[in-house]
Motif scaffolding. Structure first.
Motif, short mmCIF file in Angstrom:
data_model
loop_
_atom_site.label_atom_id
_atom_site.label_comp_id
_atom_site.label_asym_id
_atom_site.label_seq_id
_atom_site.Cartn_x
_atom_site.Cartn_y
_atom_site.Cartn_z
N ILE A 1 -1.77 -6.88 -1.84
CA ILE A 1 -2.57 -5.72 -2.23
C ILE A 1 -1.68 -4.48 -2.31
O ILE A 1 -1.74 -3.70 -3.26
CB ILE A 1 -3.72 -5.50 -1.24
CG1 ILE A 1 -4.72 -6.67 -1.33
CG2 ILE A 1 -4.46 -4.18 -1.55
CD1 ILE A 1 -5.82 -6.62 -0.29
N PHE A 2 -0.83 -4.30 -1.28
CA PHE A 2 0.07 -3.15 -1.26
C PHE A 2 1.02 -3.18 -2.47
O PHE A 2 1.23 -2.16 -3.13
CB PHE A 2 0.88 -3.14 0.04
CG PHE A 2 2.00 -2.15 0.04
CD1 PHE A 2 1.75 -0.79 0.18
CD2 PHE A 2 3.32 -2.57 -0.14
CE1 PHE A 2 2.78 0.14 0.16
CE2 PHE A 2 4.36 -1.64 -0.15
CZ PHE A 2 4.09 -0.29 -0.01
N LEU A 3 1.57 -4.36 -2.76
CA LEU A 3 2.52 -4.46 -3.87
C LEU A 3 1.85 -4.15 -5.21
O LEU A 3 2.47 -3.56 -6.10
CB LEU A 3 3.14 -5.86 -3.91
CG LEU A 3 4.17 -6.20 -2.83
CD1 LEU A 3 4.65 -7.63 -2.98
CD2 LEU A 3 5.36 -5.24 -2.89
N THR A 4 0.61 -4.54 -5.36
CA THR A 4 -0.11 -4.28 -6.60
C THR A 4 -0.21 -2.78 -6.85
O THR A 4 0.08 -2.28 -7.94
CB THR A 4 -1.53 -4.89 -6.56
OG1 THR A 4 -1.42 -6.30 -6.33
CG2 THR A 4 -2.26 -4.66 -7.87
N ARG A 5 -0.63 -2.05 -5.81
CA ARG A 5 -0.75 -0.59 -5.96
C ARG A 5 0.62 0.07 -6.12
O ARG A 5 0.77 1.00 -6.92
CB ARG A 5 -1.46 0.01 -4.73
CG ARG A 5 -2.97 0.00 -4.80
CD ARG A 5 -3.52 -1.39 -4.77
NE ARG A 5 -4.98 -1.43 -4.74
CZ ARG A 5 -5.67 -2.55 -4.72
NH1 ARG A 5 -5.03 -3.71 -4.76
NH2 ARG A 5 -6.99 -2.52 -4.70
N LEU A 6 1.59 -0.41 -5.38
CA LEU A 6 2.93 0.15 -5.47
C LEU A 6 3.51 -0.04 -6.87
O LEU A 6 4.08 0.89 -7.45
CB LEU A 6 3.85 -0.52 -4.44
CG LEU A 6 5.35 -0.14 -4.52
CD1 LEU A 6 5.53 1.35 -4.27
CD2 LEU A 6 6.16 -0.97 -3.53
N GLY A 7 3.34 -1.24 -7.42
CA GLY A 7 3.87 -1.52 -8.76
C GLY A 7 3.27 -0.61 -9.82
O GLY A 7 3.98 -0.11 -10.70
N ALA A 26 3.73 -9.32 -6.97
CA ALA A 26 2.38 -9.20 -6.43
C ALA A 26 1.46 -10.28 -6.98
O ALA A 26 0.68 -10.89 -6.24
CB ALA A 26 1.81 -7.81 -6.74
N ALA A 27 1.56 -10.53 -8.29
CA ALA A 27 0.72 -11.55 -8.92
C ALA A 27 1.00 -12.94 -8.33
O ALA A 27 0.08 -13.71 -8.07
CB ALA A 27 0.94 -11.56 -10.43
N LYS A 28 2.28 -13.24 -8.12
CA LYS A 28 2.65 -14.54 -7.54
C LYS A 28 2.06 -14.70 -6.13
O LYS A 28 1.54 -15.76 -5.78
CB LYS A 28 4.16 -14.69 -7.51
CG LYS A 28 4.80 -14.84 -8.88
CD LYS A 28 6.32 -14.91 -8.77
CE LYS A 28 6.98 -15.04 -10.13
NZ LYS A 28 8.47 -15.04 -10.03
N LEU A 29 2.18 -13.66 -5.32
CA LEU A 29 1.67 -13.72 -3.96
C LEU A 29 0.15 -13.85 -3.94
O LEU A 29 -0.42 -14.61 -3.14
CB LEU A 29 2.09 -12.47 -3.19
CG LEU A 29 3.57 -12.37 -2.82
CD1 LEU A 29 3.90 -10.99 -2.27
CD2 LEU A 29 3.95 -13.45 -1.81
N CYS A 30 -0.51 -13.13 -4.82
CA CYS A 30 -1.98 -13.19 -4.88
C CYS A 30 -2.45 -14.56 -5.37
O CYS A 30 -3.48 -15.08 -4.91
CB CYS A 30 -2.52 -12.08 -5.79
SG CYS A 30 -2.32 -10.42 -5.11
N GLU A 31 -1.71 -15.14 -6.32
CA GLU A 31 -2.05 -16.48 -6.80
C GLU A 31 -1.89 -17.50 -5.68
O GLU A 31 -2.72 -18.40 -5.51
CB GLU A 31 -1.18 -16.85 -7.99
CG GLU A 31 -1.56 -16.14 -9.28
CD GLU A 31 -0.62 -16.47 -10.42
OE1 GLU A 31 0.51 -16.94 -10.14
OE2 GLU A 31 -0.99 -16.25 -11.58
N LEU A 41 -6.15 -7.73 -10.96
CA LEU A 41 -5.69 -6.34 -10.92
C LEU A 41 -4.20 -6.24 -11.22
O LEU A 41 -3.75 -5.36 -11.97
CB LEU A 41 -5.99 -5.74 -9.54
CG LEU A 41 -5.94 -4.22 -9.41
CD1 LEU A 41 -6.99 -3.57 -10.30
CD2 LEU A 41 -6.16 -3.81 -7.96
N ALA A 42 -3.43 -7.16 -10.65
CA ALA A 42 -1.99 -7.17 -10.89
C ALA A 42 -1.69 -7.42 -12.37
O ALA A 42 -0.82 -6.75 -12.97
CB ALA A 42 -1.31 -8.23 -10.03
#
Length: 232
Positions: A1-7, A26-31, A41-42
């Protein structure tokens, strides 16, 4: 979540290359964690970031991945934004029917959920597409809708910018310039680098149409320098 907003923040303040890398991670981690909402969102933020880089192939490929996620968990705000940005991509390619179709799909969903913020957002992009196409009646129509429906100052500023560009293209370029000359510095003060570049480009075009060639040259050169500094 943090990486998505940071990116997304990285891309929005002028570091799209960093943003793309962060959002990809972020997308890889969320997947991996099966968090469909955050994956969507990513991908949405990646579409926007690739758009800033004018990497249209990646925009369209990422959109396909985004739509697969939407089948699992639909999120209207992300959906509207993705279709709004892809509408501009098709406009850049000169595919006006597809550009208009994508924009109206964004507006359809925004209206379905009765979300004025999204209605304003989608309408501003439709206005921009029609301005590029040269259909100024439609451009002014949707630009006015965008301003009228804007619920926040941020929405209103971008809506005013897109409407002002349409006004510049009509018979009142000086009026459009005056609006943009007020809005663009606010983007700059707020650190909204991408908004400053796109709004500044509209302003430069407005100066040109108003016959102020030196001011147009200065404004567009400033936008070019800023864009090059961002790797755009």
């Amino acid at each position: 979540i943090f990486l998505t907003r940071l990116g997304f923040c990285e891309s929005w303040i002028g570091y799209p290359d960093h943003g793309i890398q962060t959002l990809t991670d972020a997308a890889k981690l969320c997947e991996a964690s099966e968090n469909a909402e955050e994956v969507g969102l990513a991908y949405m933020f990646l579409v926007v970031s690739y758009f800033f880089k004018s990497n249209l192939d990646q925009v369209f490929q990422t959109k396909k991945r985004f739509l697969r996620v939407m089948q699992q968990r639909f999120e209207p705000a992300s959906y509207v934004r993705v279709f709004a940005y892809t509408s501009l991509c098709y406009a850049y390619l000169g595919d006006w029917p597809r550009a208009i179709e994508e924009g109206h799909e964004a507006l359809r969903v925004a209206e379905k959920y009765s979300d004025d913020r999204l209605i304003s957002f989608a309408s501003s992009f439709i206005s921009t597409v029609y301005t590029g196409k040269g259909d100024l009646d439609k451009s002014l129509e949707y630009g006015k809708i965008a301003v009228k429906k804007a619920p926040t100052l941020a929405n209103e500023l971008w809506a005013k910018a897109t409407l002002a560009w349409a006004i510049c293209k009509s018979d009142e370029p000086q009026k459009g310039v005056e609006i943009l000359a007020e809005v663009v510095p606010i983007f700059r003060i707020g650190g909204q680098v991408m908004m400053e570049i796109y709004g500044g480009t509209m302003l430069g075009d407005g100066y040109l149409l108003a016959g102020n060639y030196e001011k147009s040259k200065q404004t567009l050169e400033s936008c070019l320098e800023l864009a090059e500094g961002c790797g755009m």
